[in-house]
Design a protein around this motif. Structure first.
Motif, PDB file in Angstrom:
ATOM      1  N   ASN A  35      82.606 118.690  50.205  1.00  0.00           N
ATOM      2  CA  ASN A  35      83.471 117.602  50.648  1.00  0.00           C
ATOM      3  C   ASN A  35      83.941 116.735  49.482  1.00  0.00           C
ATOM      4  N   ARG A  36      83.953 117.318  48.288  1.00  0.00           N
ATOM      5  CA  ARG A  36      84.402 116.588  47.116  1.00  0.00           C
ATOM      6  C   ARG A  36      85.615 117.283  46.494  1.00  0.00           C
ATOM      7  N   VAL A  37      86.638 116.489  46.188  1.00  0.00           N
ATOM      8  CA  VAL A  37      87.811 116.994  45.479  1.00  0.00           C
ATOM      9  C   VAL A  37      87.710 116.505  44.035  1.00  0.00           C
ATOM     10  N   GLU A  38      87.494 117.435  43.131  1.00  0.00           N
ATOM     11  CA  GLU A  38      87.298 117.128  41.719  1.00  0.00           C
ATOM     12  C   GLU A  38      88.610 117.331  40.972  1.00  0.00           C
ATOM     13  N   VAL A  39      89.216 116.233  40.534  1.00  0.00           N
ATOM     14  CA  VAL A  39      90.466 116.315  39.781  1.00  0.00           C
ATOM     15  C   VAL A  39      90.154 116.730  38.353  1.00  0.00           C
ATOM     16  N   GLU A  40      90.841 117.770  37.891  1.00  0.00           N
ATOM     17  CA  GLU A  40      90.577 118.325  36.565  1.00  0.00           C
ATOM     18  C   GLU A  40      91.654 117.975  35.548  1.00  0.00           C
ATOM     19  N   ALA A  41      92.878 117.744  36.007  1.00  0.00           N
ATOM     20  CA  ALA A  41      93.970 117.444  35.076  1.00  0.00           C
ATOM     21  C   ALA A  41      95.132 116.823  35.837  1.00  0.00           C
ATOM     22  N   ILE A  42      95.918 116.038  35.113  1.00  0.00           N
ATOM     23  CA  ILE A  42      97.169 115.488  35.623  1.00  0.00           C
ATOM     24  C   ILE A  42      98.280 115.961  34.685  1.00  0.00           C
ATOM     25  N   ALA A  43      99.354 116.492  35.268  1.00  0.00           N
ATOM     26  CA  ALA A  43     100.483 116.975  34.471  1.00  0.00           C
ATOM     27  C   ALA A  43     101.755 116.292  34.924  1.00  0.00           C
ATOM     28  N   ALA A  44     102.648 116.057  33.970  1.00  0.00           N
ATOM     29  CA  ALA A  44     103.957 115.476  34.256  1.00  0.00           C
ATOM     30  C   ALA A  44     105.021 116.538  33.973  1.00  0.00           C
ATOM     31  N   LEU A  45     105.776 116.926  34.991  1.00  0.00           N
ATOM     32  CA  LEU A  45     106.814 117.945  34.867  1.00  0.00           C
ATOM     33  C   LEU A  45     108.165 117.245  34.858  1.00  0.00           C
ATOM     34  N   ASP A  46     108.875 117.299  33.721  1.00  0.00           N
ATOM     35  CA  ASP A  46     110.104 116.532  33.613  1.00  0.00           C
ATOM     36  C   ASP A  46     111.359 117.344  33.927  1.00  0.00           C
ATOM     37  N   GLY A  47     111.186 118.502  34.581  1.00  0.00           N
ATOM     38  CA  GLY A  47     112.332 119.301  34.996  1.00  0.00           C
ATOM     39  C   GLY A  47     111.938 120.304  36.058  1.00  0.00           C
ATOM     40  N   PHE A  48     112.936 120.848  36.761  1.00  0.00           N
ATOM     41  CA  PHE A  48     112.657 121.792  37.841  1.00  0.00           C
ATOM     42  C   PHE A  48     112.144 123.142  37.332  1.00  0.00           C
ATOM     43  N   GLU A  49     112.480 123.517  36.108  1.00  0.00           N
ATOM     44  CA  GLU A  49     111.981 124.787  35.583  1.00  0.00           C
ATOM     45  C   GLU A  49     110.460 124.783  35.528  1.00  0.00           C
ATOM     46  N   ALA A  50     109.882 123.680  35.100  1.00  0.00           N
ATOM     47  CA  ALA A  50     108.425 123.583  35.052  1.00  0.00           C
ATOM     48  C   ALA A  50     107.839 123.629  36.457  1.00  0.00           C
ATOM     49  N   PHE A  51     108.507 123.006  37.410  1.00  0.00           N
ATOM     50  CA  PHE A  51     108.046 123.044  38.800  1.00  0.00           C
ATOM     51  C   PHE A  51     108.098 124.470  39.344  1.00  0.00           C
TER      52      PHE A  51
END
Length: 295
Positions: A35-51
């Motif tokens: 019942n734990r959600v462990e966040v491992e990383a945060i990423a910033a995608l500055d365009g749709f290609e990365a998405f």
């Protein structure tokens, strides 16, 4: 011998219809352990290609995406657009933004005052904006930019379209979770509105997510610098991405990702929002009142 179950990989995606360096698509990468959600990383995608690259990453993963996957069925019928989800998405993707805007403007202006915006069933259940809105926030444009990319990526769009069973996309809406903790605003993209009051509310929401004192029944965890980022990011994008990951985690624990069997496959549903149960989804021996909700 008991074999330990591998943690479920989760993605939480705070989406924007116009990603750029100043306002990227924010992604929380996490794993579900019990019942734990462990966040491992945060990423910033500055365009749709990365998405788009994110969507094609090999699974297994379950992702919660903060944009409407569908449009109100009644509005689609009035517009004369296809009533099949993949056909509707293809139809809309063939339009320019200007044409899409114009068609929705015409539809809205043709309706009676006070009834300009039709809603999906889930919008009313979650307290979310009509998926037809073009401003404040422009969720219709988020549909236009997000849904076609899900379709092209070949993911399974839960409750709407089968695809790769190792890549599961669910609609998320962090505001539904946050408001159940505290109804005050906790974020703003406008610097002048990034007030101490909003920071305090954000701290309260984040603390409740960490304690597991929230409607999802999951606890948020992660490295101290990531948790701190959710607090100091006054736009709320980091916290929203984390909540989206938790909504994905909630769904990953449940048969059919927590969706009732009678969810409209054109409109879609939001992970973690109570949905009406059809009689077919209940045990035959149990008398279920019509107001009962699946959770």
């Amino acid at each position: 011998m008991t074999v330990a179950r591998a943690p479920t990989r989760l993605l939480g995606v705070d989406f924007t219809s116009a990603p750029r360096r100043a306002k990227p698509i924010t992604v929380a990468r996490a794993r579900l352990e019990g019942n734990r959600v462990e966040v491992e990383a945060i990423a910033a995608l500055d365009g749709f290609e990365a998405f788009e690259r994110l969507l094609t990453e090999p699974g297994p993963w379950v992702g919660g995406f903060d944009f409407p996957f569908g449009l109100p069925r009644a509005a689609v019928a009035e517009l004369g657009w296809p009533l099949d989800w993949s056909a509707l998405v293809t139809h809309c993707a063939a339009m320019s933004r200007a044409t899409f805007r114009a068609r929705l403007d015409e539809h809205r202006n043709a309706r009676a005052p006070g009834d300009r915006y039709l809603h999906r069933g889930v919008d009313r259940a979650a307290g979310s904006h009509s998926a037809l809105k073009l401003v404040n926030p422009p969720v219709a444009l988020m549909f236009l930019e997000g849904a076609p990319r899900l379709l092209r990526a070949g993911v399974t769009v839960a409750g709407m379209l089968p695809g790769d069973p190792q890549r599961i996309a669910l609609e998320a809406y962090p505001g539904h979770v946050a408001r159940a903790i505290k109804r005050a605003s906790y974020k703003s993209d406008t610097r002048a509105k990034q007030t101490p009051a909003r920071a305090s509310t954000r701290a309260d929401v984040l603390a409740a997510m960490i304690r597991g004192d929230n409607r999802l029944g999951l606890a948020l965890a992660g490295a101290s610098d990531l948790i701190a980022l959710a607090q100091v990011d006054a736009s709320g994008d980091t916290l929203d991405a984390m909540i989206c990951a938790m909504q994905a985690g909630w769904a990953a624990q449940r048969p059919n990702y927590g969706y009732a069997h009678d969810v409209d496959p054109l409109e879609g549903w939001i992970a973690g929002v109570a949905a009406p149960c059809s009689p077919a989804s209940q045990p035959a021996a149990v008398d279920i009142p019509s107001a009962t909700l699946c959770r």
